[in-house]
Design an enzyme around this catalytic site. Sequence first.
Site, mmCIF file in Angstrom:
data_model
loop_
_atom_site.group_PDB
_atom_site.id
_atom_site.type_symbol
_atom_site.label_atom_id
_atom_site.label_comp_id
_atom_site.label_asym_id
_atom_site.label_seq_id
_atom_site.Cartn_x
_atom_site.Cartn_y
_atom_site.Cartn_z
ATOM 1 N N HIS A 53 53.553 61.455 42.274
ATOM 2 C CA HIS A 53 54.585 62.136 43.059
ATOM 3 C C HIS A 53 54.536 61.540 44.476
ATOM 4 O O HIS A 53 53.475 61.084 44.918
ATOM 5 C CB HIS A 53 54.215 63.625 43.088
ATOM 6 C CG HIS A 53 55.213 64.517 43.741
ATOM 7 N ND1 HIS A 53 55.307 64.675 45.109
ATOM 8 C CD2 HIS A 53 56.167 65.331 43.213
ATOM 9 C CE1 HIS A 53 56.267 65.556 45.388
ATOM 10 N NE2 HIS A 53 56.798 65.962 44.246
ATOM 11 N N ASP A 82 45.413 65.182 42.247
ATOM 12 C CA ASP A 82 46.591 65.987 42.533
ATOM 13 C C ASP A 82 46.821 66.886 41.319
ATOM 14 O O ASP A 82 47.325 66.447 40.288
ATOM 15 C CB ASP A 82 47.785 65.058 42.790
ATOM 16 C CG ASP A 82 49.100 65.821 42.909
ATOM 17 O OD1 ASP A 82 49.099 67.055 42.763
ATOM 18 O OD2 ASP A 82 50.133 65.156 43.137
ATOM 19 N N GLN A 104 50.509 69.942 38.938
ATOM 20 C CA GLN A 104 51.134 70.239 37.646
ATOM 21 C C GLN A 104 50.109 70.631 36.581
ATOM 22 O O GLN A 104 50.486 70.895 35.447
ATOM 23 C CB GLN A 104 51.923 69.024 37.149
ATOM 24 C CG GLN A 104 53.103 68.661 38.009
ATOM 25 C CD GLN A 104 54.211 69.709 37.984
ATOM 26 O OE1 GLN A 104 54.257 70.580 37.120
ATOM 27 N NE2 GLN A 104 55.105 69.621 38.946
ATOM 28 N N LYS A 106 53.678 76.801 42.289
ATOM 29 C CA LYS A 106 53.817 76.311 40.905
ATOM 30 C C LYS A 106 52.910 77.097 39.961
ATOM 31 O O LYS A 106 52.953 76.935 38.751
ATOM 32 C CB LYS A 106 53.474 74.825 40.832
ATOM 33 C CG LYS A 106 54.490 73.934 41.557
ATOM 34 C CD LYS A 106 54.184 72.499 41.312
ATOM 35 C CE LYS A 106 54.794 71.577 42.339
ATOM 36 N NZ LYS A 106 56.189 71.236 42.081
ATOM 37 N N CYS A 122 60.972 63.183 42.775
ATOM 38 C CA CYS A 122 60.044 62.752 43.838
ATOM 39 C C CYS A 122 59.065 61.712 43.307
ATOM 40 O O CYS A 122 57.876 61.728 43.657
ATOM 41 C CB CYS A 122 59.290 63.932 44.440
ATOM 42 S SG CYS A 122 60.353 65.098 45.262
HETATM 43 N N1 PMP Z 1 52.202 66.580 43.143
HETATM 44 C C1 PMP Z 1 52.873 66.812 42.020
HETATM 45 C C2 PMP Z 1 52.399 66.198 40.740
HETATM 46 C C3 PMP Z 1 53.990 67.633 42.037
HETATM 47 O O1 PMP Z 1 54.666 67.876 40.917
HETATM 48 C C4 PMP Z 1 54.403 68.201 43.266
HETATM 49 C C5 PMP Z 1 55.633 69.085 43.352
HETATM 50 N N2 PMP Z 1 56.712 68.660 42.589
HETATM 51 C C6 PMP Z 1 53.657 67.929 44.401
HETATM 52 C C7 PMP Z 1 52.559 67.123 44.300
HETATM 53 C C8 PMP Z 1 54.010 68.490 45.726
HETATM 54 O O2 PMP Z 1 53.991 69.871 45.693
HETATM 55 P P1 PMP Z 1 54.456 70.683 46.957
HETATM 56 O O3 PMP Z 1 55.885 70.294 47.210
HETATM 57 O O4 PMP Z 1 54.312 72.102 46.547
HETATM 58 O O5 PMP Z 1 53.565 70.296 48.073
#
Ligand code: PMP
Length: 420
Positions: free
Chosen positions: A137, A214, A217, A240, A378
Site C-alpha cells: 500500500h 504492515d 489488512q 479496519k 492506494c
Molecule cells: N496498509 C494497508 C495494507 C492498507 O490496506 C491500508 C488502508 N487501505 C493502510 C496501510 C493504511 O491505512 P490507514 O489509511 O488507516 O492509515
Amino acid sequence: MSAADASLSSDHAVSPLDVEAIRRDFPIFSRTIRGQPLVFLDTAASAQKPRQVIDALLEFYESGYANIHRGIYQLSAEATTRFEGVRDTVQRFLGAADRREIVFVRNATEAINLVARSWGDAHLREGDEILISAMEHHANIVPWQMLCERVGSRLRVAPINERGELEVGAFEALLGERTKIVAITHVSNALGSIVPLHEIIPRAKSHGAMVLVDGAQAVPHAKVDVAALGCDFYAFSGHKLFGPTGSGVLYGRLPILEATPPFLGGGDMIETVSFERTTYAPVPQKFEAGTPDVAGVIGLGAAIDYLETIGLDRIELWESELLEYATEALEAIAGLRIIGTASDKAAVISFVLEGIHPHDIGTVLDQQGVAVRAGHHCAQPLMEVLGVPATVRASFSLYNTKQDVDALVKAIRTALELFA
Ligand code: PMP
C-alpha cells in the site's frame, strides 16, 4: 495463514458463526441504499461498527469524558484507567511481551511514518537499503521513499508472481548486509495475498535486518501473534478492525522503542522541559505527544473485546467459506478475470471485466446497493506490475453472507448487460 502467522489451529473444531446474529449487532444493516438492502463489500477500506463499539463511544462521551494522564480529579483518573486498559487489551490481542510495546497512533499510516522518521533517520545512511514488496500500500512505500530522500538510502522491491504471491527466493536474493529494514505487508489490500511471514522474517533476521509488518489488512481476519512472528514492528488501524477512525497501533519491541528517538514533540511525551533542554518520558508515552484520540482508543478496546467474544478463528473460517463461494461464483462469469489468485488468501477479491472500466462497474453496482471499491487501491505501483489501471475489489467480512455474494454476481451481470 500459517501457524506462525496466526495462532489459529485447524485441528480443533470451530463452531460456525451465527452471521444473522452478528448482522443484528451492526445498526448500518438496518438502512437501505437506493431502496435496496445494503450489500457492504468494502470492509478492506474500512469496517462497519458494531453496536458495542458505538455504545462504548456514546457512554464515554456521555458519562465518562475527560482528558487523560493529567487530571487529578475522578473523571480524568477513570478515563486514564480505561485508556491504559486498552493498552493491556492490545498487548494481549497481539501477543506482545510488554504493555509498553503498544504505542497508540492515529492509523497504520502514522505508525509506519513514525518508524521511518524516528527509527529510520537514526539508523539509515547513504547506501543502506530498505526492502519492500511489489504489493505494498502507498502507506508502506511513500514514508520509505521520503526517508531515502532524506538520508540517501535506497528502496528495493521484492517481486511477486502472476498469482500475486511474494517470490520468496527473489526476496531472499535482495537481502544483503546493506538491508537495514524489511517493511512488508501481512495481507495485500488489493489482492488479498497473505505473505508467508514465517518464511521471510527468519531470512531477514539472519541478515541482521529489522522487520516492520504492515498488518492493516491482517488483524481483522485472523489471530496475529507478534512474538511468534518475530517482527520488530507491527502496524494496524483501528477503523479496519471495527473500531473508530483515529485509533491505530504501532507495536515495537521494547529495547528498540527505548533506543528510538521520539517522533512528534509536545505535551505528554516529556519528563522535564526547560528552555535549554528537554528529557523525554519513557515508552510508550515518548511516542504519544499531545492529546490522543481517547474515545477512539476506548472504542478500539470495545472492538477487540467484541471480536474476541466471537472468536477470530470462527471469523477466519467463515471468511474462507465466503471466499471460496465468491471465487467460484465470480469465476463462472464470462469476461471476468480475478486479479490475485494466491494459494493463501484473505477474503478479498479483485477483478476486472473485459471492456468495462472498473469505475463504471462500481457505479452500476452502487445503483443496486452493492458497495465495492474500484480504483488502484492506494497501490499504484502494484497496478503497474499487474498491467491493469485499476480493479474492482470486493472484500468480505464476518457480517457478509452468501446472499451478499449472490447480489454481487447479479449486479455484475446487470453491468455486463448494460455495457454489452
Ligand atoms: N496498509 C494497508 C495494507 C492498507 O490496506 C491500508 C488502508 N487501505 C493502510 C496501510 C493504511 O491505512 P490507514 O489509511 O488507516 O492509515
